[in-house]
Design an enzyme around this catalytic site. Structure first.
Site, PDB file in Angstrom:
ATOM      1  N   HIS A  95       0.857  -1.172   0.000  1.00 43.71           N
ATOM      2  CA  HIS A  95       0.000   0.000   0.000  1.00 43.71           C
ATOM      3  C   HIS A  95       0.886   1.212   0.000  1.00 43.71           C
ATOM      4  O   HIS A  95       1.303   1.706   1.029  1.00 43.71           O
ATOM      5  CB  HIS A  95      -0.955  -0.055   1.170  1.00 43.71           C
ATOM      6  CG  HIS A  95      -1.747  -1.311   1.112  1.00 43.71           C
ATOM      7  ND1 HIS A  95      -2.955  -1.376   0.487  1.00 43.71           N
ATOM      8  CD2 HIS A  95      -1.457  -2.557   1.527  1.00 43.71           C
ATOM      9  CE1 HIS A  95      -3.402  -2.623   0.548  1.00 43.71           C
ATOM     10  NE2 HIS A  95      -2.499  -3.355   1.176  1.00 43.71           N
ATOM     11  N   GLU A 114      10.409  -9.610  -5.919  1.00 43.04           N
ATOM     12  CA  GLU A 114      10.150  -9.623  -7.347  1.00 43.04           C
ATOM     13  C   GLU A 114       9.437  -8.337  -7.784  1.00 43.04           C
ATOM     14  O   GLU A 114       9.679  -7.799  -8.865  1.00 43.04           O
ATOM     15  CB  GLU A 114       9.292 -10.851  -7.718  1.00 43.04           C
ATOM     16  CG  GLU A 114       9.960 -12.184  -7.417  1.00 43.04           C
ATOM     17  CD  GLU A 114       9.721 -12.681  -5.985  1.00 43.04           C
ATOM     18  OE1 GLU A 114       9.474 -11.853  -5.080  1.00 43.04           O
ATOM     19  OE2 GLU A 114       9.790 -13.896  -5.777  1.00 43.04           O
ATOM     20  N   SER A 150      11.312 -19.250  -4.054  1.00 48.03           N
ATOM     21  CA  SER A 150      10.116 -19.616  -4.811  1.00 48.03           C
ATOM     22  C   SER A 150       9.075 -18.497  -4.694  1.00 48.03           C
ATOM     23  O   SER A 150       8.721 -18.089  -3.582  1.00 48.03           O
ATOM     24  CB  SER A 150       9.572 -20.923  -4.217  1.00 48.03           C
ATOM     25  OG  SER A 150       8.468 -21.381  -4.939  1.00 48.03           O
ATOM     26  N   CYS A 205       5.986 -16.169  -4.204  1.00 46.35           N
ATOM     27  CA  CYS A 205       4.673 -16.262  -3.570  1.00 46.35           C
ATOM     28  C   CYS A 205       3.592 -15.985  -4.617  1.00 46.35           C
ATOM     29  O   CYS A 205       3.882 -15.570  -5.736  1.00 46.35           O
ATOM     30  CB  CYS A 205       4.578 -15.253  -2.433  1.00 46.35           C
ATOM     31  SG  CYS A 205       4.577 -13.543  -3.012  1.00 46.35           S
ATOM     32  N   CYS A 251       3.708 -12.404  -6.177  1.00 43.86           N
ATOM     33  CA  CYS A 251       4.770 -12.204  -7.166  1.00 43.86           C
ATOM     34  C   CYS A 251       4.508 -13.036  -8.414  1.00 43.86           C
ATOM     35  O   CYS A 251       4.762 -12.600  -9.537  1.00 43.86           O
ATOM     36  CB  CYS A 251       6.130 -12.554  -6.554  1.00 43.86           C
ATOM     37  SG  CYS A 251       6.537 -11.471  -5.167  1.00 43.86           S
TER      38      CYS A 251
END
Ligand code: URA
Length: 193
Positions: free
Chosen positions: A63, A92, A117, A119, A122
């Site tokens: 935000h 990312e 890895s 989420c 992303c």
């Protein structure tokens, strides 16, 4: 679940993962969550790089208070492309923002290198911009939405890199609450380490 292994990794993949890892280290040294990422064109140009800024920004996922011309994080528009900024939190996403505004064609055939890895947030951004390849440092401490990437035809390579894994394991051990917060869980649940 591990979809791909080092079998399909190239020397360039290892080189760019080192850049992502250095970003992750920088984040750790700043007191943040050690996840780094780099976006690379098909010709080997680094288009953007960054690291997770949740702690540094004291901000939930995205935000963004300013600049005002930002709708939601994945559509964020920054007036000074290629300048790393403090306006996003996920590694990312921070990297995409650092790349600035790009036409859709510029994302084609790019590779996102990320130490962890990705989420689902992303992964959503990666799919939105049709990034065609994702190289992941490790997925043992956290398994993101790799299956989703695979279903959508994104090439996924998992390096299972020891350095990336050790850095994350250390962070999760030291600060389980902060890690849990980053992935929307209490107390670091979700870490398989
Ligand atoms: O993919 C992820 C997962 C957690 N935090 C990040 O910055 N990226």
């Amino acid at each position: 679940m591990q979809l791909r292994t080092t079998a399909t990794a190239t020397e360039d993949d290892k080189r760019f993962m080192k850049v992502a890892y250095e970003e992750a280290r920088k984040g750790y040294e700043e007191g943040g969550i050690p996840i780094g990422a780099v976006l690379v064109s098909s010709t080997g140009e680094i288009l953007g790089q960054g690291h997770n800024l949740r702690i540094q920004n004291s901000s939930p996922i995205l935000h963004v208070p300013s600049p005002p011309n930002i709708y939601i994080y994945i559509y964020s528009i920054h007036p000074t492309p290629k300048t790393p900024t403090n306006h996003t939190t996920q590694a990312e996403i921070s990297t995409l923002q650092s790349a600035g505004r790009l036409p859709a064609s510029k994302y084609a055939n790019t590779t996102m290198y990320t130490t962890l890895s990705p989420c689902s947030m992303c992964t959503g951004a990666i799919l939105l911009y049709k990034i065609s390849r994702v190289v992941i440092g490790e997925n043992r401490t956290f398994m993101g939405s790799e299956d989703w990437l695979g279903v959508k035809g994104v090439e996924v390579v998992v390096l299972d890199d020891e350095g990336c894994r050790e850095l994350m394991e250390r962070f999760v051990r030291e600060r389980p609450g902060d890690w849990g917060e980053d992935i929307g869980e209490e107390g670091g649940e979700g870490c398989g380490c």
